[in-house]
Design an enzyme around this catalytic site. Structure first.
Site, PDB file in Angstrom:
ATOM      1  N   HIS A 307       0.853  -1.198   0.000  1.00 58.97           N
ATOM      2  CA  HIS A 307       0.000   0.000   0.000  1.00 58.97           C
ATOM      3  C   HIS A 307       0.877   1.231   0.000  1.00 58.97           C
ATOM      4  O   HIS A 307       1.934   1.230   0.636  1.00 58.97           O
ATOM      5  CB  HIS A 307      -0.915   0.006   1.240  1.00 58.97           C
ATOM      6  N   ASP A 364      -7.946  -4.941  -0.242  1.00 58.36           N
ATOM      7  CA  ASP A 364      -8.468  -5.615  -1.437  1.00 58.36           C
ATOM      8  C   ASP A 364      -8.186  -7.105  -1.452  1.00 58.36           C
ATOM      9  O   ASP A 364      -8.857  -7.861  -2.147  1.00 58.36           O
ATOM     10  CB  ASP A 364      -7.895  -4.959  -2.704  1.00 58.36           C
TER      11      ASP A 364
HETATM   12  N1  CMC Z   1       4.240  -7.431  -5.146  1.00 57.06           N
HETATM   13  C1  CMC Z   1       5.593  -7.433  -5.252  1.00 57.06           C
HETATM   14  N2  CMC Z   1       6.378  -6.375  -4.990  1.00 57.06           N
HETATM   15  C2  CMC Z   1       5.772  -5.236  -4.587  1.00 57.06           C
HETATM   16  C3  CMC Z   1       4.370  -5.152  -4.444  1.00 57.06           C
HETATM   17  C4  CMC Z   1       3.605  -6.295  -4.733  1.00 57.06           C
HETATM   18  N3  CMC Z   1       2.261  -6.262  -4.613  1.00 57.06           N
HETATM   19  N4  CMC Z   1       4.043  -3.904  -4.035  1.00 57.06           N
HETATM   20  C5  CMC Z   1       5.207  -3.226  -3.932  1.00 57.06           C
HETATM   21  N5  CMC Z   1       6.248  -4.039  -4.243  1.00 57.06           N
HETATM   22  C6  CMC Z   1       7.694  -3.693  -4.169  1.00 57.06           C
HETATM   23  C7  CMC Z   1       8.110  -2.825  -5.335  1.00 57.06           C
HETATM   24  O1  CMC Z   1       8.572  -3.609  -6.431  1.00 57.06           O
HETATM   25  C8  CMC Z   1       9.203  -2.001  -4.706  1.00 57.06           C
HETATM   26  O2  CMC Z   1      10.349  -2.808  -4.595  1.00 57.06           O
HETATM   27  P1  CMC Z   1      11.841  -2.151  -4.736  1.00 57.06           P
HETATM   28  O3  CMC Z   1      11.945  -1.196  -3.586  1.00 57.06           O
HETATM   29  O4  CMC Z   1      12.753  -3.320  -4.646  1.00 57.06           O
HETATM   30  O5  CMC Z   1      11.870  -1.490  -6.082  1.00 57.06           O
HETATM   31  C9  CMC Z   1       8.709  -1.774  -3.271  1.00 57.06           C
HETATM   32  O6  CMC Z   1       7.862  -2.903  -2.999  1.00 57.06           O
HETATM   33  C10 CMC Z   1       7.920  -0.473  -3.081  1.00 57.06           C
HETATM   34  O7  CMC Z   1       6.862  -0.463  -4.027  1.00 57.06           O
HETATM   35  P2  CMC Z   1       6.289   0.832  -4.753  1.00 57.06           P
HETATM   36  O8  CMC Z   1       5.714   0.442  -6.076  1.00 57.06           O
HETATM   37  O9  CMC Z   1       7.328   1.914  -4.740  1.00 57.06           O
HETATM   38  O10 CMC Z   1       5.161   1.263  -3.760  1.00 57.06           O
HETATM   39  P3  CMC Z   1       3.984   2.241  -4.100  1.00 57.06           P
HETATM   40  O11 CMC Z   1       3.653   2.917  -2.835  1.00 57.06           O
HETATM   41  O12 CMC Z   1       4.306   3.095  -5.278  1.00 57.06           O
HETATM   42  O13 CMC Z   1       2.821   1.238  -4.562  1.00 57.06           O
HETATM   43  C11 CMC Z   1       0.923  -0.142  -4.606  1.00 57.06           C
HETATM   44  C12 CMC Z   1       1.753   0.864  -3.794  1.00 57.06           C
HETATM   45  C13 CMC Z   1      -0.362  -0.436  -3.841  1.00 57.06           C
HETATM   46  C14 CMC Z   1       0.550   0.452  -5.966  1.00 57.06           C
HETATM   47  C15 CMC Z   1       1.759  -1.442  -4.780  1.00 57.06           C
HETATM   48  O14 CMC Z   1       2.067  -1.995  -3.526  1.00 57.06           O
HETATM   49  C16 CMC Z   1       1.044  -2.477  -5.658  1.00 57.06           C
HETATM   50  O15 CMC Z   1       1.170  -2.411  -6.889  1.00 57.06           O
HETATM   51  N6  CMC Z   1       0.286  -3.443  -5.033  1.00 57.06           N
HETATM   52  C17 CMC Z   1      -0.495  -4.385  -5.794  1.00 57.06           C
HETATM   53  C18 CMC Z   1      -1.814  -3.738  -6.216  1.00 57.06           C
HETATM   54  C19 CMC Z   1      -2.790  -3.573  -5.066  1.00 57.06           C
HETATM   55  O16 CMC Z   1      -3.006  -4.489  -4.281  1.00 57.06           O
HETATM   56  N7  CMC Z   1      -3.412  -2.386  -4.999  1.00 57.06           N
HETATM   57  C20 CMC Z   1      -4.431  -2.089  -3.995  1.00 57.06           C
HETATM   58  C21 CMC Z   1      -4.010  -1.047  -3.032  1.00 57.06           C
HETATM   59  S1  CMC Z   1      -5.128  -0.994  -1.605  1.00 57.06           S
HETATM   60  C22 CMC Z   1      -6.602  -0.382  -2.232  1.00 57.06           C
HETATM   61  C23 CMC Z   1      -6.563   1.062  -2.544  1.00 57.06           C
HETATM   62  O17 CMC Z   1      -6.413   1.856  -1.594  1.00 57.06           O
HETATM   63  O18 CMC Z   1      -6.757   1.386  -3.717  1.00 57.06           O
END
Ligand code: CMC
Length: 428
Positions: A307, A364
């Site tokens: 998240h 989710d």
């Molecule tokens: N699976 C594998 N790796 C992940 C995941 C995941 N679901 N989420 C984040 N990471 C890794 C990412 O690759 C990065 O690694 P590194 O530091 O080595 O490059 C690190 O964790 C930080 O990730 P980020 O993309 O910089 O984090 P963010 O804050 O930009 O993204 C997110 C948040 C929710 C978009 C992401 O965690 C994600 O894509 N999750 C899967 C989709 C999901 O479940 N979304 C629902 C969110 S909750 C409902 C809502 O509020 O909408």
């Protein structure tokens, strides 16, 4: 005395006012920085940028705290119901008994939608995704209530739009589903509460008697409360941004539905079940998918994990998990996909990659599981999220308009070509 911070750019000092929230959060006010120094700030994805000050929702991602108007999410899920929470978010206070009765009555009196909306619905192909149908039908309300387009409308006029939206969204959502499966639509039943009425419109068939299961309607009411607001997330920021151009409430909310649809936001609940289904079809090898999620050369991510703001267990996920266990036990659901979900959760929570990055199951992950157990079809999951988020979007839109916030218009740093001469087609 108001605080300020100093910033030195190219040897010159600038004073930036410090804005402090009621929970001690601090921000640097950079609104005059460009005029004073020629510099803007750059922050992809707004990871460290506040777009507004707000009195609606407090969230502390490090400690896993979520409060609406000062009331904890745990208390609200325990003691309140979705429509009371909607009132709280929109009007900033819990309603008195009289205000609550009037609120429920007003919403019941607007659950019907214009018959011509049914004709618009019938124009959609049956394979249309219900989120697309829903956002289109919300926009179509501007045609039925053109007075809603007046940007200088009185607050009473806006209140009527609010009631109409809350009342009609479940009807339009259930109808979007009926269109997809080719069943006749059901009209609202105002003898039922908000959630039971929605469930009846979704599942009742003219050929059979339909009873709404209170276990399901209570759990769904809680899910809607959990989704009701989450401060400046992608869809809410979209609603505020669209509304900042003085676009109407209906058009702004429709834009919010579209923003929510993406798989990184609300669409994740659908993506979770699709991922679990794929793992099952692929032999149920959970370890293989954990490995894929950790591989930087593989675009696969574990849907339902991680998240943007929660770097601790999502407090909403904790509440849903409890409900999911209860609903599954009470309904006696046995589903191999749910077994895979359990295995995935256990494995990821013990894995160094997920521990280090503070990637926990999010709301989710469990909402997808619980919706599936309730018999809600996968493509309707994000629609359920939209129904829940509606009061949050409305309250944020209202706050933005009441504060008379300026039109949202970020800056950029241009990195393209410098000026060059046009080249005739024959010479390219
Ligand atoms: N699976 C594998 N790796 C992940 C995941 C995941 N679901 N989420 C984040 N990471 C890794 C990412 O690759 C990065 O690694 P590194 O530091 O080595 O490059 C690190 O964790 C930080 O990730 P980020 O993309 O910089 O984090 P963010 O804050 O930009 O993204 C997110 C948040 C929710 C978009 C992401 O965690 C994600 O894509 N999750 C899967 C989709 C999901 O479940 N979304 C629902 C969110 S909750 C409902 C809502 O509020 O909408």
């Amino acid at each position: 005395m108001s605080k300020s911070a100093e910033i030195i750019i190219e040897g010159k000092k600038y004073d930036l006012p410090v804005i402090e929230g009621t929970e001690g959060e601090k921000a640097l006010d950079i609104s005059k920085l460009r005029a004073q120094s020629g510099y803007i700030t750059l922050d992809y994805g707004f990871k460290n940028t506040g777009s507004t000050t707000s009195k609606i929702t407090f969230l502390n991602g490090e400690e896993g705290i979520l409060r609406y108007r000062g009331y904890s999410i745990e208390d609200l899920c325990d003691k309140s119901n979705f429509l009371e929470v909607a009132y709280l978010l929109i009007y900033g206070k819990l309603p008195t008994a009289e205000e609550y009765d009037q609120w429920i009555y007003d919403i019941k009196m607007h659950t019907m939608v214009h018959e011509d909306i049914k004709r618009i619905l019938e124009g959609f192909p049956s394979n249309a995704h219900p989120m697309g149908v829903l956002s289109s039908l919300i926009t179509s309300l501007t045609a039925f209530y053109p007075e809603s387009l007046d940007p200088n409308r009185s607050i009473d006029g806006v209140k009527l739009s609010i009631v109409r939206l809350l009342a009609k969204l479940p009807t339009m959502a259930a109808w979007a589903y009926k269109n997809e499966v080719g069943h006749p639509v059901n009209y609202p039943d105002n003898t039922l509460d908000y959630v039971s009425n929605f469930l009846k419109m979704m599942f009742a068939l003219p050929a059979e008697k339909h009873e709404v299961d209170p276990v399901i309607s209570n759990a769904l009411d809680t899910l809607l409360i959990l989704h009701a607001d989450h401060e400046q997330n992608c869809s809410t920021s979209t609603v505020r941004m669209v509304g900042s151009s003085h676009a109407s409430l209906y058009t702004s909310i429709s834009a919010g539905v579209n923003a929510l649809w993406g798989p990184l936001h609300g669409g994740a609940n659908q993506a979770v079940i699709e991922m679990l289904d794929n793992i099952k079809k692929d032999g149920g090898d959970v370890e293989k998918y954990i490995k894929k999620a950790k591989d930087k050369n593989d675009p696969f991510r574990l849907m339902g994990f991680g998240h943007r703001v929660y770097k601790n267990f999502d407090p909403r996920a904790k509440i849903i998990k409890k409900h999911a266990d209860e609903v599954l036990a009470k309904l006696g659901v046995e589903d191999p996909v749910l077994e895979i979900a359990k295995k995935l959760e256990e494995t990821a929570l013990k894995d160094e990659y997920f521990i280090e990055r503070k990637l926990f199951p999010n709301v989710d992950f469990y909402s997808g599981i619980i919706y599936r157990a309730m018999g809600i079809p996968t493509e309707m999951f994000t629609v359920m999220f939209a129904m829940g988020r509606l009061p949050g979007w409305i309250s944020q839109w209202l706050e933005m308009r009441e504060n008379n916030e300026p039109i949202g218009r970020p800056r950029q740093i241009y990195t393209g070509e410098n000026v060059r001469d046009y080249v005739e087609m024959s010479k390219r």
